[in-house]
Design a protein around this motif. Structure first.
Motif, PDB file in Angstrom:
ATOM      1  N   UNK A  74      15.627   1.968   7.141  1.00  0.00           N
ATOM      2  CA  UNK A  74      15.038   1.629   5.988  1.00  0.00           C
ATOM      3  C   UNK A  74      16.262   1.750   4.831  1.00  0.00           C
ATOM      4  N   UNK A  75      16.282   0.858   4.014  1.00  0.00           N
ATOM      5  CA  UNK A  75      17.355   0.789   2.858  1.00  0.00           C
ATOM      6  C   UNK A  75      17.077   1.756   1.802  1.00  0.00           C
ATOM      7  N   UNK A  76      15.653   2.158   1.679  1.00  0.00           N
ATOM      8  CA  UNK A  76      15.473   3.134   0.296  1.00  0.00           C
ATOM      9  C   UNK A  76      16.057   2.549  -0.711  1.00  0.00           C
ATOM     10  N   UNK A  77      15.725   1.238  -1.338  1.00  0.00           N
ATOM     11  CA  UNK A  77      16.515   0.881  -2.713  1.00  0.00           C
ATOM     12  C   UNK A  77      16.183   1.598  -3.955  1.00  0.00           C
ATOM     13  N   UNK A  78      17.507   1.864  -4.187  1.00  0.00           N
ATOM     14  CA  UNK A  78      17.821   2.680  -5.453  1.00  0.00           C
ATOM     15  C   UNK A  78      16.941   3.956  -5.568  1.00  0.00           C
ATOM     16  N   UNK A  79      16.714   4.457  -4.085  1.00  0.00           N
ATOM     17  CA  UNK A  79      16.114   5.793  -3.982  1.00  0.00           C
ATOM     18  C   UNK A  79      16.764   6.606  -2.882  1.00  0.00           C
ATOM     19  N   UNK A  80      17.882   7.008  -2.888  1.00  0.00           N
ATOM     20  CA  UNK A  80      18.592   7.478  -1.854  1.00  0.00           C
ATOM     21  C   UNK A  80      18.287   9.052  -1.652  1.00  0.00           C
ATOM     22  N   UNK A  81      17.166   9.592  -2.538  1.00  0.00           N
ATOM     23  CA  UNK A  81      17.160  11.083  -2.526  1.00  0.00           C
ATOM     24  C   UNK A  81      16.277  11.430  -1.244  1.00  0.00           C
ATOM     25  N   UNK A  82      15.583  10.775  -0.657  1.00  0.00           N
ATOM     26  CA  UNK A  82      14.749  10.959   0.568  1.00  0.00           C
ATOM     27  C   UNK A  82      15.493  10.238   1.819  1.00  0.00           C
ATOM     28  N   UNK A  83      16.770   9.972   1.830  1.00  0.00           N
ATOM     29  CA  UNK A  83      17.467   9.182   2.743  1.00  0.00           C
ATOM     30  C   UNK A  83      17.790  10.110   4.068  1.00  0.00           C
ATOM     31  N   UNK A  84      17.849  11.409   3.857  1.00  0.00           N
ATOM     32  CA  UNK A  84      18.142  12.392   5.042  1.00  0.00           C
ATOM     33  C   UNK A  84      19.132  13.104   5.225  1.00  0.00           C
ATOM     34  N   UNK A  85      20.372  12.688   5.191  1.00  0.00           N
ATOM     35  CA  UNK A  85      21.748  13.223   5.419  1.00  0.00           C
ATOM     36  C   UNK A  85      21.891  14.556   4.646  1.00  0.00           C
ATOM     37  N   UNK A  86      21.819  15.703   5.355  1.00  0.00           N
ATOM     38  CA  UNK A  86      21.870  16.988   4.563  1.00  0.00           C
ATOM     39  C   UNK A  86      23.164  17.105   3.612  1.00  0.00           C
ATOM     40  N   UNK A 111       9.571  25.966   4.052  1.00  0.00           N
ATOM     41  CA  UNK A 111       9.651  25.197   2.769  1.00  0.00           C
ATOM     42  C   UNK A 111       8.811  23.886   3.169  1.00  0.00           C
ATOM     43  N   UNK A 112       8.574  23.043   2.091  1.00  0.00           N
ATOM     44  CA  UNK A 112       8.253  21.730   2.564  1.00  0.00           C
ATOM     45  C   UNK A 112       8.826  20.849   1.503  1.00  0.00           C
ATOM     46  N   UNK A 113       8.869  19.349   1.803  1.00  0.00           N
ATOM     47  CA  UNK A 113       9.364  18.591   0.822  1.00  0.00           C
ATOM     48  C   UNK A 113       8.507  17.200   1.130  1.00  0.00           C
ATOM     49  N   UNK A 114       8.192  16.475   0.081  1.00  0.00           N
ATOM     50  CA  UNK A 114       7.559  15.143   0.367  1.00  0.00           C
ATOM     51  C   UNK A 114       8.689  14.138   0.140  1.00  0.00           C
ATOM     52  N   UNK A 115       9.054  13.403   1.492  1.00  0.00           N
ATOM     53  CA  UNK A 115      10.114  12.475   1.233  1.00  0.00           C
ATOM     54  C   UNK A 115       9.229  11.092   1.249  1.00  0.00           C
ATOM     55  N   UNK A 116       9.848  10.285   0.109  1.00  0.00           N
ATOM     56  CA  UNK A 116       9.321   9.047  -0.067  1.00  0.00           C
ATOM     57  C   UNK A 116      10.040   7.748   0.568  1.00  0.00           C
ATOM     58  N   UNK A 117       9.368   7.061   1.645  1.00  0.00           N
ATOM     59  CA  UNK A 117      10.255   5.919   2.161  1.00  0.00           C
ATOM     60  C   UNK A 117       9.660   4.708   1.892  1.00  0.00           C
ATOM     61  N   UNK A 118      10.534   3.805   1.029  1.00  0.00           N
ATOM     62  CA  UNK A 118      10.412   2.560   0.219  1.00  0.00           C
ATOM     63  C   UNK A 118      10.701   1.664   1.206  1.00  0.00           C
ATOM     64  N   UNK A 119       9.790   0.726   1.948  1.00  0.00           N
ATOM     65  CA  UNK A 119      10.209  -0.319   2.729  1.00  0.00           C
ATOM     66  C   UNK A 119      10.566  -1.612   1.600  1.00  0.00           C
ATOM     67  N   UNK A 120      11.371  -2.115   2.020  1.00  0.00           N
ATOM     68  CA  UNK A 120      11.578  -3.482   1.261  1.00  0.00           C
ATOM     69  C   UNK A 120      11.351  -4.791   2.217  1.00  0.00           C
ATOM     70  N   UNK A 134       1.007  -1.274   0.116  1.00  0.00           N
ATOM     71  CA  UNK A 134      -0.047  -0.002   0.042  1.00  0.00           C
ATOM     72  C   UNK A 134       0.851   1.071  -0.049  1.00  0.00           C
ATOM     73  N   UNK A 135       0.166   2.393  -0.221  1.00  0.00           N
ATOM     74  CA  UNK A 135       0.819   3.577  -0.395  1.00  0.00           C
ATOM     75  C   UNK A 135       0.220   4.369   0.998  1.00  0.00           C
ATOM     76  N   UNK A 136       0.883   4.806   1.966  1.00  0.00           N
ATOM     77  CA  UNK A 136       0.295   5.629   3.010  1.00  0.00           C
ATOM     78  C   UNK A 136       1.154   6.887   3.124  1.00  0.00           C
ATOM     79  N   UNK A 137       0.172   7.906   3.669  1.00  0.00           N
ATOM     80  CA  UNK A 137       0.599   9.315   3.789  1.00  0.00           C
ATOM     81  C   UNK A 137       0.684   9.717   5.245  1.00  0.00           C
ATOM     82  N   UNK A 138       1.524  10.481   5.482  1.00  0.00           N
ATOM     83  CA  UNK A 138       1.681  11.139   6.719  1.00  0.00           C
ATOM     84  C   UNK A 138       2.023  12.435   6.405  1.00  0.00           C
ATOM     85  N   UNK A 139       1.800  13.606   7.352  1.00  0.00           N
ATOM     86  CA  UNK A 139       2.180  14.929   7.655  1.00  0.00           C
ATOM     87  C   UNK A 139       3.061  15.066   8.641  1.00  0.00           C
TER      88      UNK A 139
END
Length: 521
Positions: A82-94, A105-114, A21-26
Motif C-alpha cells: 500500500x503506497x500510503x500517498x503523502x501519509x507515511x505516518x502509518x506505514x509501519x517500519x519502527x 498502548x494502542x494506535x489507530x493506523x490509517x491505510x490509504x488505498x489508491x 468508503x472508510x472501513x474500520x478494523x480492530x
C-alpha cells in the motif's frame, strides 16, 4: 470454499454517490496457545488467529485499523504494497516512519488505498514478530467495475508461512547474538498448517473444497521470513492474473515461484475427476546446498468430494533450479490496457547502481561468533554499506534537524568495481563492509532507475527487494554482471510488471524504474 473476511468490518461512510468508503478494523496483538507438530506453544497473534484476519476493501477506500497491543513487546504493522500517498505516518517500519506501539498502548493506523487492486498483505515490521503476525489485504475493483478476466466463482486465501517449535524471539536473539544463519524453521505452512507430510499434522491439514467446473481465485502471499518457494497443484494448471496489487497479462504454468513478501492472484479451474484428491504442495527454492535450509514440503489438499483415496502429488522443480525460478518471474507482464494503463518512466533523471552482498564482519575478541569457521558475523550490505542502527531514530532526527545521526551521502555506485559474480577466488578483503547510517535523498517527482546487482561475496543468493511507498516497473533482469551498454537494450519498456517486491536472481541483476512522487522517509 467461500472466501470470507476473518474479521467483520464496520462501514463508517458509504454513499450511492461515492465509490470510496472508510472501513474500520480492530487488531488485538496478544499471546495465543497453538498446537503444531506434536507440541504446544504460545504464539504472538492478531485477534488470536494464525494467519491473522483478512482486510477486505475496494480500490480507493480508506481503512482505519485500531491496533491494541496486549503483548509484551513493541509492535508496528506494515501494509505491504500500500503506497500510503503523502501519509507515511502509518506505514509501519519502527523508528523510520513511526514509533512502535508499546505494550499496553494502542494506535489507530490509517491505510490509504489508491491505485492498488488485487491482493496485498500486512505484517508486523518489528524484528521477526512478522513470522506469526501477518494476514491478507484483498482489494476488490471499484464498485460498478469488475475484473479484467471472467469472474471467479469463489476466492480462496493461500498464505505460505513457517513454523518454529522455539519461541520466535529466542530464534531472533540467537542469530543476532551469534551472527550466524537463523535456525531453520521446523515446518513450512499453508494457511497456518504444515500438512500431512509432517508428524502430528494429519487432522489439521488445510483442505480446500471445490466443485467440478468452477473457477477459483487463489489469493496468495509468501509470508515466509527469507525464502522463495515453488508451489504446484497436482494435475491442475495455474493461471496467473495479478501480482503485488496489480493485474498481469494472464499466463498459465504448471508451477509458480513466489518470493518472500510477494503476492500472486491465480485462477484454478476445477476440471479434474471429482473422485480424487490432489495435493497443493510448496517447498523452498534455494541456490545453495540442501544442507543450508529446510528441504521439507508443506501440503494442502484440493477436495472435489469426500474421498479416502490418497492425494495425487504434483511435480515441483528441483530445490536449486534457478532457471525455473527466473523463467517464471520473467513471464510476468503488466496488463497495460485502456482500463488498466501503465506509465513506465522513460526519461530517467537519477540512475543508481546497487550491489547486494552477504558480508563477513570479524568477530570481536570478547564474543562468540557463528559465521565462517566461527570467526565472523554475517552482515548484508548495499554498495558495501551495512546499516548501523542509530541510538536516535532517523524519523526523529530528520524532523528535529539533528546532526550526526545519519549521513545523506549514500553512494549511487559501489566503492569498488570487480567481477561481482566470479565463481570463486574473490579477495577476502571484499567481504568486509562499512558499518554506517546513511540515507539516499531523492527529489520530488524525480524519475529513478535502480539496477540491483547480486554478488558472490561469501555466497550468492536470490535477494528479495521491496520498496515502501512506491510500486516499481521491473524493466529487465539477467544472470552475471550487468553491462549497461548491452543489457539496457533488452529492457521491456512496453508492458513490464508493476510490482512491490522482486527477487534479484542469484549472481544476477534486476533493473527497476519508478517515479519518486510520494514524499516521506
Amino acid at each position: 470454499m467461500s472466501f470470507q473476511p476473518l474479521l467483520g468490518f464496520l462501514l463508517i461512510l458509504s454513499s450511492i454517490y461515492s465509490q470510496a468508503a472508510v472501513l474500520k478494523y480492530t487488531f488485538v496483538v496478544q499471546e495465543t496457545n497453538y498446537t503444531r507438530l506434536c507440541s504446544t506453544k504460545n504464539l504472538l497473534t492478531v485477534n488470536g488467529q494464525f494467519p491473522g484476519p483478512t482486510i477486505t476493501a475496494h480500490r480507493g477506500d480508506t481503512v482505519i485499523v485500531d491496533v491494541i497491543n496486549r503483548g509484551d513487546q513493541n509492535i508496528t504493522i506494515h501494509w505491504h504494497g500500500v503506497k500510503q500517498p503523502r501519509y507515511p505516518w502509518s506505514d509501519g517500519p519502527e523508528f523510520v516512519t513511526q514509533c512502535p506501539i508499546q505494550p499496553g498502548a494502542n494506535f489507530s493506523q490509517k491505510v490509504l488505498l489508491s491505485d492498488e487492486e488485487g491482493t496485498l498483505w500486512w505484517h508486523a515490521h518489528s524484528d521477526w514478530s512478522r513470522a506469526s503476525i501477518h494476514g491478507l489485504i484483498v482489494i476488490l475493483p471499484r464498485l460498478g467495475t469488475t475484473y479484467p478476466f471472467p469472474q471467479p466463482d469463489e476466492q480462496v486465501p493461500v498464505v505460505l508461512g513457517e513454523w518454529w517449535q522455539s519461541d520466535i524471539r529466542t530464534v531472533t536473539e540467537n542469530f543476532i547474538r551469534g551472527g550466524g544463519d537463523p535456525a531453520n524453521s521446523d515446518a513450512l505452512t499453508i494457511n497456518g498448517q504444515p500438512g500431512d507430510l509432517y508428524n502430528c499434522s494429519n487432522t489439521g491439514t488445510t483442505k480446500i473444497k471445490v466443485e467440478q467446473g468452477k473457477t477459483y481465485m487463489l489469493r496468495m502471499v509468501n509470508a515466509a521470513m527469507n525464502n522463495l518457494m515453488f508451489l504446484a497443484v497436482a494435475n491442475h494448471t495455474l493461471t496467473v492474473v495479478g501480482t503485488d496489487g496489480a493485474y498481469t497479462k494472464p499466463f498459465s504454468s504448471n508451477y509458480i515461484t513466489i518470493s518472500p513478501g510477494q503476492t500472486l492472484d491465480i485462477l484454478l479451474v476445477a476440471n479434474q475427476s471429482p473422485n480424487n484428491r490432489y495435493y497443493m504442495a510448496a517447498k523452498l527454492y534455494n541456490g545453495q546446498p540442501a544442507s543450508r535450509f529446510d528441504p521439507t514440503t508443506t501440503t494442502a489438499i484440493i477436495e472435489y468430494a469426500e474421498s479416502s483415496t490418497p492425494p495425487v502429488f504434483p511435480d515441483l522443480p528441483a530445490f536449486n533450479d534457478r532457471n525455473a525460478s527466473f523463467n517464471f518471474t520473467r513471464r510476468l507482464r503488466s496488463l497495460a490496457s485502456t482500463q488498466h494503463p501503465i506509465d513506465v518512466p522513460l526519461n530517467i533523471k537519477k540512475t543508481l547502481f546497487y550491489t547486494l552482498s552477504i558480508n563477513a564482519i570479524p568477530c570481536p575478541a570478547n564474543q562468540t561468533c557463528e559465521a565462517i569457521r566461527n570467526t565472523s558475523r554475517f552482515a548484508a550490505s548495499i554498495n558495501n554499506i551495512t546499516f548501523g542502527m542509530p541510538s536516535t531514530s532517523i524519523l526523529g532526527a530528520y524532523y528535529r534537524g539533528m546532526n550526526g545521526v545519519y549521513g545523506n551521502d549514500f553512494p549511487d555506485v559501489p566503492p569498488l568495481k570487480f567481477n561481482y559474480t566470479q565463481a570463486s577466488g574473490l579477495n577476502v578483503s571484499l567481504r568486509l563492509p562499512e558499518v554506517a547510517t546513511k540515507v539516499k535523498m531523492l527529489k520530488h517527482n524525480e524519475t529513478v532507475e535502480v539496477v540491483f546487482q547480486g554478488t558472490n561475496l561469501v555466497a550468492g543468493i536470490d535477494h528479495p527487494m521491496h520498496l515502501h511507498g512506491h510500486s516499481f516497473y521491473v524493466v529487465g533482469s539477467g544472470f552475471g554482471n550487468y553491462e549497461r551498454s548491452r543489457d539496457s537494450l533488452t529492457y521491456n519498456l512496453v508492458d513490464p510488471p508493476h510490482m512491490q517486491t522482486i527477487a534479484v536472481p542469484q549472481n544476477g541483476w534486476t533493473a527497476i524504474r519508478f517515479k519518486a512522487d510520494n514524499p516521506g522517509n
